[in-house]
Every structure is written in C-alpha cells, then in structure tokens.
Design a protein around this motif. Structure first.
Motif, PDB file in Angstrom:
ATOM      1  N   ALA A 145      -8.038   8.778  -3.869  1.00 24.03           N
ATOM      2  CA  ALA A 145      -7.821   9.759  -2.794  1.00 24.03           C
ATOM      3  C   ALA A 145      -6.488  10.479  -2.953  1.00 24.03           C
ATOM      4  O   ALA A 145      -6.340  11.626  -2.549  1.00 24.03           O
ATOM      5  CB  ALA A 145      -7.858   9.059  -1.441  1.00 24.03           C
ATOM      6  N   LEU A 146      -5.517   9.815  -3.572  1.00 25.12           N
ATOM      7  CA  LEU A 146      -4.183  10.417  -3.680  1.00 25.12           C
ATOM      8  C   LEU A 146      -4.017  11.275  -4.931  1.00 25.12           C
ATOM      9  O   LEU A 146      -3.320  12.285  -4.903  1.00 25.12           O
ATOM     10  CB  LEU A 146      -3.105   9.318  -3.666  1.00 25.12           C
ATOM     11  N   PRO A 157      -9.498  -1.617  -2.337  1.00 28.40           N
ATOM     12  CA  PRO A 157      -8.859  -0.587  -1.508  1.00 28.40           C
ATOM     13  C   PRO A 157      -7.771   0.195  -2.261  1.00 28.40           C
ATOM     14  O   PRO A 157      -7.608   1.396  -2.040  1.00 28.40           O
ATOM     15  CB  PRO A 157      -8.245  -1.383  -0.357  1.00 28.40           C
ATOM     16  N   PHE A 158      -7.061  -0.480  -3.166  1.00 29.30           N
ATOM     17  CA  PHE A 158      -6.018   0.210  -3.941  1.00 29.30           C
ATOM     18  C   PHE A 158      -6.658   1.251  -4.868  1.00 29.30           C
ATOM     19  O   PHE A 158      -6.110   2.324  -5.080  1.00 29.30           O
ATOM     20  CB  PHE A 158      -5.203  -0.791  -4.766  1.00 29.30           C
ATOM     21  N   THR A 216      -1.407   6.440   5.149  1.00 28.36           N
ATOM     22  CA  THR A 216      -1.660   5.025   4.838  1.00 28.36           C
ATOM     23  C   THR A 216      -1.139   4.118   5.951  1.00 28.36           C
ATOM     24  O   THR A 216      -1.834   3.194   6.387  1.00 28.36           O
ATOM     25  CB  THR A 216      -0.949   4.658   3.506  1.00 28.36           C
ATOM     26  N   ALA A 273      -6.850   3.694   4.044  1.00 30.87           N
ATOM     27  CA  ALA A 273      -5.828   4.423   3.270  1.00 30.87           C
ATOM     28  C   ALA A 273      -6.475   5.523   2.435  1.00 30.87           C
ATOM     29  O   ALA A 273      -5.839   6.087   1.551  1.00 30.87           O
ATOM     30  CB  ALA A 273      -5.073   3.452   2.372  1.00 30.87           C
ATOM     31  N   TYR A 274      -7.739   5.785   2.695  1.00 32.07           N
ATOM     32  CA  TYR A 274      -8.463   6.837   1.948  1.00 32.07           C
ATOM     33  C   TYR A 274      -9.567   7.380   2.848  1.00 32.07           C
ATOM     34  O   TYR A 274     -10.058   6.676   3.729  1.00 32.07           O
ATOM     35  CB  TYR A 274      -9.062   6.269   0.668  1.00 32.07           C
ATOM     36  N   PHE A 319      -9.567   2.873  -4.419  1.00 29.98           N
ATOM     37  CA  PHE A 319     -10.013   4.024  -3.614  1.00 29.98           C
ATOM     38  C   PHE A 319      -8.811   4.832  -3.119  1.00 29.98           C
ATOM     39  O   PHE A 319      -8.850   6.062  -3.093  1.00 29.98           O
ATOM     40  CB  PHE A 319     -10.848   3.548  -2.417  1.00 29.98           C
ATOM     41  N   GLN A 320      -7.752   4.124  -2.761  1.00 31.25           N
ATOM     42  CA  GLN A 320      -6.552   4.817  -2.286  1.00 31.25           C
ATOM     43  C   GLN A 320      -5.991   5.700  -3.399  1.00 31.25           C
ATOM     44  O   GLN A 320      -5.640   6.864  -3.170  1.00 31.25           O
ATOM     45  CB  GLN A 320      -5.493   3.795  -1.838  1.00 31.25           C
ATOM     46  N   GLY A 346       0.820  11.296   2.297  1.00 30.53           N
ATOM     47  CA  GLY A 346       0.080  10.082   1.947  1.00 30.53           C
ATOM     48  C   GLY A 346       0.675   8.827   2.562  1.00 30.53           C
ATOM     49  O   GLY A 346      -0.043   7.852   2.820  1.00 30.53           O
ATOM     50  N   PHE A 379       0.835  -1.204   0.000  1.00 32.89           N
ATOM     51  CA  PHE A 379       0.000   0.000   0.000  1.00 32.89           C
ATOM     52  C   PHE A 379       0.872   1.258   0.000  1.00 32.89           C
ATOM     53  O   PHE A 379       0.561   2.248  -0.658  1.00 32.89           O
ATOM     54  CB  PHE A 379      -0.924   0.003   1.225  1.00 32.89           C
ATOM     55  N   VAL A 380       1.981   1.198   0.732  1.00 27.59           N
ATOM     56  CA  VAL A 380       2.881   2.345   0.813  1.00 27.59           C
ATOM     57  C   VAL A 380       3.594   2.545  -0.528  1.00 27.59           C
ATOM     58  O   VAL A 380       3.647   3.667  -1.060  1.00 27.59           O
ATOM     59  CB  VAL A 380       3.913   2.134   1.944  1.00 27.59           C
TER      60      VAL A 380
END
Lengths: 283, 273
Positions: B46-47, B39-40, A78, A206-207, B42-43, A74, A49-50
């Motif tokens: 958001a970014l 989730p990726f 996260t 993470a959002y 949506f992440q 970010g 994720f990072v």
C-alpha cells in the motif's frame, strides 16, 4: 420464562456487571508495575509498523497510499489504524479470558452457582476492558501527538464515537464466543491468538482494502473492524471510504446483532456442555 | 559425566513428550510467526505499490522488503522459544508441582537447564524448518543448499546467546514467580531494538541499543548470506561479535541463575506460588 427480563432483574444484572468491573480494577491496580506496562505495551506494539513504514517511504508520505486512500501521510494512517484496533484486544483477551481468569483464581465454581447468568460476568469484564482500553487510547493519542506530530480532525470525534460504540457491540459478541471456547479448550490463549491474528490480517489497519486479494476482501467485508477503522480514519484524517456512511453504520449494526447472537449461543452451548460433563473444574 | 548426559537426555525426552501432547500448539508455532508478517507485506504494497523500495535499500542493503521481513520472522522463532519456552520453563515446573523435586535433587542444575535449552532448540528448529518450507513454496523465498551450513553456524551462535539470556530469566522467575509480564516486555524491546521487522538504521537510538542484542548480528549475518549473497569472509566480524555476546550472555545468565537459586533456597520461598 418471560422473553424480556423485569426491571429489577436488569438492575441486578447491572449490579453484577459493575461488581465484576470494580473487582477487576482493584486486582489490576494492585499490580502497579504490570498496570504501567499494560499502558505502554500497545504503544510499543505500534512502533514496528511505523518504523517499517518510514523505512519504506524514506519519510512519512506516500503517493501510492494517497492514490488508494486520499491520505498521503503513511505514519498517521498506520498509527490511527492500530490505536483503534486496540479494542479488538478488549474482546479476545480481556473478555475472552474473563472466566478463565476466575478459574485461575479458584472462584469460577462460586460464580457458576451464583443466581446471575454467566454472561453477566463476561459483560462486566467487557465494561472494565472497554474503560481500560479507552484510557490507553487517550494516552496513546497524547504520546503519538508529541512523538510523531499526528494531528486529528477534532470535529470528527462524535461520529468516531458512534463507530467505536457499534464496533464494540460486535466485539462483545466475539468476546462471549472466545470466553465460552476458553472453557472447553482450557489453554484458550491459542483461540484468542488465532482469532486476533486472522482478524488483524483481513482488517485494513495499515493498508486499504484494495491491496488485499479478492477472497480476503470479501472476508474483510464481514468484519466490524473493517467498517469501524475505515470510518474512524475517514472522520479523523479524511480517508476515502469505499462504502457510504449510512451503509457503513447499517452494516455495522447488522454484523453486531449477528455476532452478539452467535456469541451468546456459543457461550450458552459451551456453558451447558461443561456443566453436564462435569469438566468445569478441570484445569 | 555419563550421569549428566543421562539427565540432559531425560530432560529433553520429558519436554518433547509434553510438547507432543499439544499438537495445536505445535501447529500454531510452526505457522503463525509467518502469518504475523502478512500485515507488513500488505502495508508495504500500500505504501510503495509493489514489493521493492529504493529507500529501503539504502537502509537494509536490499530493496526487497518481503524476504527481509520473512527472514526476520523465521529467526525470531528462536526468540519466542528462549523467552516463553526456556524462560518460562521454571514457572511451568512450579505449576506442575515438580520444581521443589528438581531443585532438591543432587543433580547439577546446569544439566537440567541444558536439557531444557536443547529440547527448546529441537522444537524451535522444527518450527523454523516448517516456516522455511512455507516461505520457499508460499512466498517464493530462494534458499540454495550451499547457504544452509553458514546459516546454521550463525543460528547455533544465536541460540547460545538467547538461551544464556533465558537462563537468567529462569533464575529471575525463581525469585519473582510470575514472570510473564517481564517476558512480554523483553519481547517487545527485542522487537523494537533489533532488525526483525525493519532495518535499525532508521533511528539512531534504536541502532545504538541494537548493538548489544545478539539477534542484531545474527540477522545481519543471516540476511547477508541468504538475501545479499555476501561471502562469509565479509561477515566474520558480525559472527565474532555474536560469539562475544554469547560468552557474556551465558556467563551472566548462569551467574544470575546460580545467585537466584541460592537466594530462594535460603529464603524458603521455592514453593511459594
């Protein structure tokens, strides 16, 4: 039967919980390589994720995220989300598999005839899993501090602990439910995996909540993890909370009570069902 | 030869029959690898506030990160299959109490392993086909018929390499019995060091380690065909390296299995739990 158990009975239950906790630690520390892997695994789990975030932002800050949450970093955003979400593992895997594990060891039937309610064992496992997760949490914070330079607002630790405690109440309810369901489904890993996956999707880990579709936002507001993760980030890295602080605490308490009651009810129903049908020992 | 083929066929039939007894498990593997990608997505939104990122393009060759992670998720189904299905298959025989019969029979173990690998390939391909349909109709991922054959060729090579590794894992399971932890660790390492979720160029260490993982070359080639519309002529290098890794993985995998099998038979620990 009394509505509230006597002090001596409560003490007996507490002894039972502690015995389960100590037993689980003894078993866990017997397999040292596995224990070390268990400490490192949650950390490795966060990396994709990072690294994904870094490849999108081309660094560690995002103006879009700042507009949505007030936090531009970010990476820190996260990492905090995923580190504290580890407590969900405690519920669905640690507690959820408490009785299933006893089945593997061949000790489930002995436990079921002992003069202590079955949920005491599940709570004993919860105690062990929570302490275990707490140790992992500190280890993770140390590692991400060194690797990613994640700096947290130390003054926010106390309210964060309150958020964790309230979240854990709900998660104990979830764990009781999963633990019961594992007795019916036998291969309960699917129940755990499905619940874990769905909760992680609707929780703003993470959002922020704002990027979720309206339906998922509504579902998200019924999850204790939503308020806990947002609250924790609010105190540690100043994320804007969509909901007021008191409102967050009170909603967490209400959700916690509901989940505990639901978990206990499901557990009691399944417990009675498997004993009546004589399927307890079935593998 | 015909008896070997009979053995492979029966092993496939047995495994498919067992799988069909667990319809919930089939549904799970057909759907959840795609859900884990959400989730990726949506992440990412958001970014970067949308579904494209110019920084991502510099590393991945495409600015569209959603198809990138979806393809990664689909292809990683074969990784799960090789690690948990194939790698754990020997452990399952041990649970069922049939391991001693298999190892004690005069059948060539390679045929049994081939049967297990093929049945895993069949079930994984079914899961992958379902996931492709979900991605095409649910996420608007485009796939033209002309791209299917080259992708299948790369998949075939990927499966060979992964099952080579799984054969080694099956051998190690014979020795250490409870290999679940090892499988989990390998899964996490593969996730970390191959471009399943992100382009490996993001970190030099990850990029270097990824060079010895077959999944890296398969994903580069498949994304090249599917997402970047690159002709096969520009991707032969990756396909060749993947084939080379296949030879190494299968050779080493079978050698490890052969050695471990001999070892546990000599030590008499086959039936130990």
């Amino acid at each position: 039967m009394d509505l509230f158990p006597s002090t001596s009975r409560i003490l007996r239950y507490l002894r039972g919980m502690n015995a389960e906790n100590v037993k689980e630690w003894k078993i866990e520390l017997t397999y040292r390589a596995d224990f070390i892997r268990g400490m490192l695994e949650p950390l490795i789990f966060v990396f994709p994720f990072v690294l994904f975030a870094m490849s999108l932002m081309g660094g560690r800050t995002s103006s879009v995220l700042e507009g949505l949450t007030g936090v531009s970093d970010g990476i820190t955003y996260t990492i905090i989300g995923y580190i504290f979400m580890g407590f969900l593992n405690t519920a669905v895997w640690g507690m959820g598999f408490a009785l299933r594990k006893e089945q593997w060891y061949g000790t489930l039937e002995s436990i079921f005839v002992a003069p202590v309610p079955r949920w005491v064992y599940v709570l004993g496992m919860a105690l062990h899993s929570t302490v275990h997760q707490g140790i992992i949490l500190f280890f993770q914070i140390l590692v991400v501090y060194v690797l990613f330079g994640v700096i947290l607002n130390v003054q926010g630790v106390l309210p964060v602990l309150v958020f964790i405690a309230l979240m854990l109440i709900s998660l104990v309810g979830l764990g009781l439910m999963v633990s019961g369901l594992a007795l019916i489904f036998k291969e309960g890993w699917i129940v755990s995996e499905v619940l874990y996956s769905l909760i992680t999707i609707v929780t703003p880990i993470a959002y922020p909540l704002a990027v979720l579709p309206p339906l998922l936002q509504k579902i998200s507001l019924t999850m204790p993890t939503t308020y806990a993760i947002t609250g924790i980030r609010h105190f540690l890295i100043d994320e804007n909370m969509g909901v007021g602080l008191l409102d967050s605490y009170s909603r967490l308490i209400i959700i916690g009570v509901c989940w505990i009651i639901t978990g206990l009810l499901i557990f009691q129903i399944v417990d009675r069902k498997v004993r009546r049908e004589g399927t307890l020992a079935e593998y | 030869m015909s008896s070997e083929l009979f053995l492979v066929k029966e092993e496939i039939k047995k495994n498919i029959k067992i799988l069909l007894c667990y319809p919930v498990e089939i549904m799970f593997w057909a759907i959840f690898p795609i859900l884990w990608v959400i989730p990726f997505i949506f992440q990412g939104e958001a970014l970067v506030g949308g579904s494209t990122s110019s920084q991502f393009k510099e590393l991945a060759g495409t600015e569209q990160f959603i198809p990138f992670v979806l393809i990664g998720a689909i292809i990683s189904t074969y990784l799960f299959s090789s690690l948990y299905g194939m790698g754990g298959s020997i452990r399952m025989e041990s649970y069922w109490g049939t391991l001693e019969y298999i190892l004690g029979s005069p059948a060539r173990k390679i045929s049994v392993l081939m049967g297990k690998a093929l049945s895993e390939s069949i079930s994984s391909t079914f899961f992958v086909a379902t996931q492709v349909l979900i991605c095409v109709f649910g996420f608007g991922l485009k796939l033209t018929v002309a791209k299917v054959l080259p992708i299948l060729l790369v998949l075939l090579l990927l499966v060979a390499g992964l099952y080579g590794m799984a054969i080694a894992l099956a051998g190690v399971t014979l020795q250490i019995k409870e290999s679940r932890s090892l499988v989990h660790t390998i899964e996490y390492l593969f996730y970390l060091f191959s471009p399943i979720r992100y382009p490996v160029g993001i970190n030099p260490v990850i990029a270097t380690v990824s060079l010895v993982i077959p999944l890296t070359y398969a994903l580069i080639a498949i994304r090249g065909i599917w997402l970047l519309n690159q002709p096969m002529s520009t991707l032969w290098g990756y396909v060749g390296l993947l084939a080379l890794l296949d030879v190494i993985f299968i050779g080493v995998g079978y050698t490890i299995f052969y050695y471990m099998e001999k070892r546990v038979r000599k030590s008499g620990s086959v039936s130990q739990y």
